[in-house]
Design a protein around this motif. Structure first.
Motif, PDB file in Angstrom:
ATOM      1  N   GLU A 157       0.816  -1.229   0.000  1.00 50.34           N
ATOM      2  CA  GLU A 157       0.000   0.000   0.000  1.00 50.34           C
ATOM      3  C   GLU A 157       0.847   1.275   0.000  1.00 50.34           C
ATOM      4  O   GLU A 157       0.309   2.375  -0.018  1.00 50.34           O
ATOM      5  N   ASP A 158       2.141   1.124   0.084  1.00 53.73           N
ATOM      6  CA  ASP A 158       3.024   2.283   0.252  1.00 53.73           C
ATOM      7  C   ASP A 158       3.203   3.032  -1.079  1.00 53.73           C
ATOM      8  O   ASP A 158       3.534   2.426  -2.095  1.00 53.73           O
ATOM      9  N   GLU A 159       3.012   4.346  -1.045  1.00 55.95           N
ATOM     10  CA  GLU A 159       3.138   5.127  -2.285  1.00 55.95           C
ATOM     11  C   GLU A 159       4.561   5.096  -2.842  1.00 55.95           C
ATOM     12  O   GLU A 159       4.782   5.236  -4.036  1.00 55.95           O
ATOM     13  N   ASP A 160       5.519   4.952  -1.932  1.00 54.82           N
ATOM     14  CA  ASP A 160       6.930   4.955  -2.335  1.00 54.82           C
ATOM     15  C   ASP A 160       7.480   3.518  -2.403  1.00 54.82           C
ATOM     16  O   ASP A 160       8.652   3.268  -2.111  1.00 54.82           O
ATOM     17  N   ARG A 161       6.606   2.586  -2.760  1.00 61.94           N
ATOM     18  CA  ARG A 161       6.959   1.182  -2.604  1.00 61.94           C
ATOM     19  C   ARG A 161       8.129   0.729  -3.474  1.00 61.94           C
ATOM     20  O   ARG A 161       8.919  -0.114  -3.055  1.00 61.94           O
ATOM     21  N   PHE A 162       8.283   1.283  -4.683  1.00 58.46           N
ATOM     22  CA  PHE A 162       9.370   0.779  -5.539  1.00 58.46           C
ATOM     23  C   PHE A 162      10.727   1.152  -4.944  1.00 58.46           C
ATOM     24  O   PHE A 162      11.648   0.331  -4.882  1.00 58.46           O
ATOM     25  N   TYR A 163      10.818   2.389  -4.499  1.00 56.47           N
ATOM     26  CA  TYR A 163      12.086   2.819  -3.892  1.00 56.47           C
ATOM     27  C   TYR A 163      12.366   2.013  -2.615  1.00 56.47           C
ATOM     28  O   TYR A 163      13.480   1.538  -2.401  1.00 56.47           O
ATOM     29  N   LYS A 164      11.335   1.840  -1.812  1.00 52.85           N
ATOM     30  CA  LYS A 164      11.541   1.106  -0.557  1.00 52.85           C
ATOM     31  C   LYS A 164      11.901  -0.361  -0.813  1.00 52.85           C
ATOM     32  O   LYS A 164      12.669  -0.957  -0.081  1.00 52.85           O
ATOM     33  N   MET A 165      11.325  -0.920  -1.877  1.00 50.83           N
ATOM     34  CA  MET A 165      11.706  -2.285  -2.251  1.00 50.83           C
ATOM     35  C   MET A 165      13.203  -2.330  -2.580  1.00 50.83           C
ATOM     36  O   MET A 165      13.940  -3.187  -2.088  1.00 50.83           O
ATOM     37  N   PHE A 166      13.652  -1.350  -3.381  1.00 52.25           N
ATOM     38  CA  PHE A 166      15.075  -1.311  -3.744  1.00 52.25           C
ATOM     39  C   PHE A 166      15.943  -1.221  -2.474  1.00 52.25           C
ATOM     40  O   PHE A 166      16.935  -1.941  -2.342  1.00 52.25           O
ATOM     41  N   CYS A 167      15.521  -0.351  -1.540  1.00 47.29           N
ATOM     42  CA  CYS A 167      16.296  -0.192  -0.293  1.00 47.29           C
ATOM     43  C   CYS A 167      16.388  -1.516   0.456  1.00 47.29           C
ATOM     44  O   CYS A 167      17.443  -1.883   0.978  1.00 47.29           O
ATOM     45  N   GLU A 168      15.282  -2.240   0.485  1.00 49.37           N
ATOM     46  CA  GLU A 168      15.312  -3.523   1.214  1.00 49.37           C
ATOM     47  C   GLU A 168      16.205  -4.544   0.510  1.00 49.37           C
ATOM     48  O   GLU A 168      16.891  -5.330   1.155  1.00 49.37           O
ATOM     49  N   VAL A 169      16.193  -4.509  -0.817  1.00 49.83           N
ATOM     50  CA  VAL A 169      17.076  -5.435  -1.544  1.00 49.83           C
ATOM     51  C   VAL A 169      18.533  -5.106  -1.200  1.00 49.83           C
ATOM     52  O   VAL A 169      19.347  -6.000  -0.939  1.00 49.83           O
ATOM     53  N   VAL A 170      18.856  -3.817  -1.171  1.00 53.29           N
ATOM     54  CA  VAL A 170      20.226  -3.399  -0.849  1.00 53.29           C
ATOM     55  C   VAL A 170      20.599  -3.881   0.560  1.00 53.29           C
ATOM     56  O   VAL A 170      21.674  -4.478   0.761  1.00 53.29           O
ATOM     57  N   GLU A 171      19.712  -3.671   1.489  1.00 57.35           N
ATOM     58  CA  GLU A 171      20.030  -4.042   2.875  1.00 57.35           C
ATOM     59  C   GLU A 171      20.134  -5.556   3.048  1.00 57.35           C
ATOM     60  O   GLU A 171      21.050  -6.064   3.700  1.00 57.35           O
ATOM     61  N   ARG A 172      19.208  -6.276   2.433  1.00 60.51           N
ATOM     62  CA  ARG A 172      19.259  -7.741   2.558  1.00 60.51           C
ATOM     63  C   ARG A 172      20.503  -8.304   1.877  1.00 60.51           C
ATOM     64  O   ARG A 172      21.101  -9.264   2.360  1.00 60.51           O
ATOM     65  N   THR A 173      20.870  -7.707   0.746  1.00 58.37           N
ATOM     66  CA  THR A 173      22.065  -8.191   0.048  1.00 58.37           C
ATOM     67  C   THR A 173      23.297  -7.932   0.919  1.00 58.37           C
ATOM     68  O   THR A 173      24.181  -8.795   1.032  1.00 58.37           O
TER      69      THR A 173
END
Ligand code: AMP
Ligand code: MG
Length: 499
Positions: free
Chosen positions: A230-246
């Protein structure tokens, strides 16, 4: 105090008495097939000749609520061989591209893997089940050798606490395939919460199909990052999570001494999991620049390079996401990866291995100097940390495992000083370290012994290694030989990509 409300008891009863699923009533969903047909190829598996069970993982079965005796059911072999099509399942290969050794290749995809669909949040796959649209000139098959390696190592990584895909079981067969020699073909059933790769995004970016890119991002958020739906900024936040998990994943690889060997962008998981086990190795003697993949002449994927390569791969992912996310924001996140996200994750992981429960600013120097010392003293990576877990100020057990005690001595003086700032007792520290630093990891020479026996029809050592892998922190007196130094002739041997 437990709350014994009627509902709680009902929940508890359901959990305790809920019968595990059998192979007959295993039921699949195929949400990936709601995407456009360009995302996959619907293909039937090509069964192997005279298939037989090599091994079954009861721990992986639990994840999909499958009866832990399913390995004894002949239907299990049929399921892996693609002759038993379970309820709701459709077999499909996923399309993806990738940067291989730095060069972009648009035509990759599941060349020897078929997905069956999802059960209980896990996407099941048959690897080695025959040709697909993406097989190019290859045979769609996987050798017993490489399948046992993937099966055992993915289960082992899980029990070491490292994010990874899993494996439910493996079958062998009489089907022959050509590699460096004639080999037997196998199928391993892999499971993952996501099979989307950085390269899946690259495929649609380089095809110029940016609507499909968005469709994929939505799918990934739904599957792997549902809190962002539901997050309006979801694509950017997804990228951030990928970076952190990696970052966390690679920090854990470095800490445990794992060299993946083929960190192409098609082998990078959008969930930060270890995927696609090929010529991997656990370090024997700590060699910082060790390259397990002997096809990798330039050492692009050396142990020491894994953090840099993950940054490069994330940069390639960010490029593929530019139609959806502001470039500068992604670059800032990538800068943070290099400046502190990865370094912090790494120092935290090593701090834990060293039994340090409080954070001090100059821990990074202690860790950096440890890496230099480990390289210089010639010591087995796993043995070093396990021996250190019992360290009580007497250095002689440490001297016994290294070739250059004087070099280690200089570091141990600093370690003693650092321990004096800790608040935990020595006993508490040792206990925590013994649960962090495994006694057993699966080294390539051990897996190779299991493979050679299995190729001769004896699968007992696969079972033995699976059991050791399930309990890596335990003492197994009968397997003491696997806890020590790797035999000299087997140390740091390379493997090829051919599998
Ligand atoms: P890998 O390096 O194992 O991750 O594989 C790279 C690409 O080659 C992927 O697209 C694989 O599906 C494909 N591939 C590898 N081995 C085979 C094979 N024996 N048959 C078909 N495709 C393969
Ligand atoms: Mg791959």
């Amino acid at each position: 105090m437990l709350n014994y409300s009627a509902n709680a008891i009902c929940d508890l009863e359901q959990r305790v008495y809920h019968p595990a699923m059998t192979l007959k009533n295993l039921s699949f969903q195929t949400p990936y097939l709601t995407l456009d047909s360009e995302f996959y190829d619907l293909t039937q598996p090509t069964p192997l000749d005279e298939p037989y069970l090599i091994s079954f993982s009861p721990d992986a079965a639990k994840l999909i609520d499958l009866d832990s005796n399913s390995g004894d059911d002949p239907d299990f072999v049929s399921l892996l061989n693609g002759t038993l099509i379970a309820d709701g399942s459709s077999t499909y290969a996923m399309c993806y591209a990738g940067h291989q050794f730095g060069n972009y290749n648009h035509w990759l995809g599941d060349g020897r893997t078929l997905n069956l669909g999802r059960v209980n949040g896990w996407n099941l796959q048959l690897k080695g089940s025959g040709e697909t649209l993406y097989s190019r000139m290859a045979d769609g098959r996987a050798a017993v050798r490489s399948s046992i390696r993937e099966y055992l190592m993915s289960e082992s990584m899980h029990h070491l606490g490292i994010p990874t895909t899993r494996a439910l079981g493996i079958i062998g067969s009489k089907t022959k395939i050509v590699r460096n020699r004639m080999e037997q073909a196998a199928i391993v059933m892999r499971m993952s919460t996501s099979w989307v790769r950085f390269g899946t995004f690259e495929y649609f970016y380089y095809s110029g199909k940016h609507d499909k890119l968005e469709m994929l991002a939505q799918y990934v958020i739904g599957e792997s990052y549902p809190h962002l739906v539901e997050d309006e900024d979801r694509f950017y936040k997804m990228f951030c999570e990928v970076v952190e998990r990696t970052a966390r994943l690679i920090a854990q690889w470095q800490a445990i001494g794992f060299n993946h060997g083929v960190m192409n962008t098609d082998n990078m998981s959008i969930e930060g999991l270890t995927i696609d086990y090929g010529p991997f190795a656990m370090l024997d003697d700590f060699r910082y620049g060790y390259v397990c993949n002997h096809t990798d002449r330039a050492g692009r994927y050396a142990y020491s390079e894994q953090p840099n390569i993950s940054y490069w791969n994330l940069t390639m992912l960010s490029k593929a996401l530019t139609p959806l996310i502001d470039k500068e924001r992604m670059q800032k996140k990538l800068d943070d990866f290099g400046a502190f996200i990865y370094p912090d994750a790494y120092v935290d992981a090593i701090r834990k291995k060293l039994g340090l429960s409080i954070k001090l600013d100059d821990d990074i120097d202690l860790v950096t100097d440890l890496v230099v010392a480990l390289h210089d003293v010639y010591v087995d990576h796993t043995l070093f940390f396990r021996t250190l877990s019992r360290y009580d100020g007497d250095r002689s057990p440490m001297y016994d495992i290294v070739m250059e005690p004087v070099i280690l001595d200089a570091w141990l003086i600093r370690y003693d000083d650092r321990l004096s700032h800790e608040t935990r007792t020595q006993g508490e520290r040792q206990e925590a370290m013994l649960k962090t630093n495994p006694k057993y990891v699966l080294k390539n020479y051990m897996i190779q012994e299991a493979i050679e026996l299995a190729e001769g029809g004896d699968n007992s050592m696969v079972e033995t290694l699976l059991n050791i892998a399930r309990h890596p922190y335990d003492e197994w007196p009968e397997f003491e030989r696997y806890a020590g130094d790797t035999p000299e002739e087997c140390k740091n041997c390379g493997l090829s990509c051919s599998s």
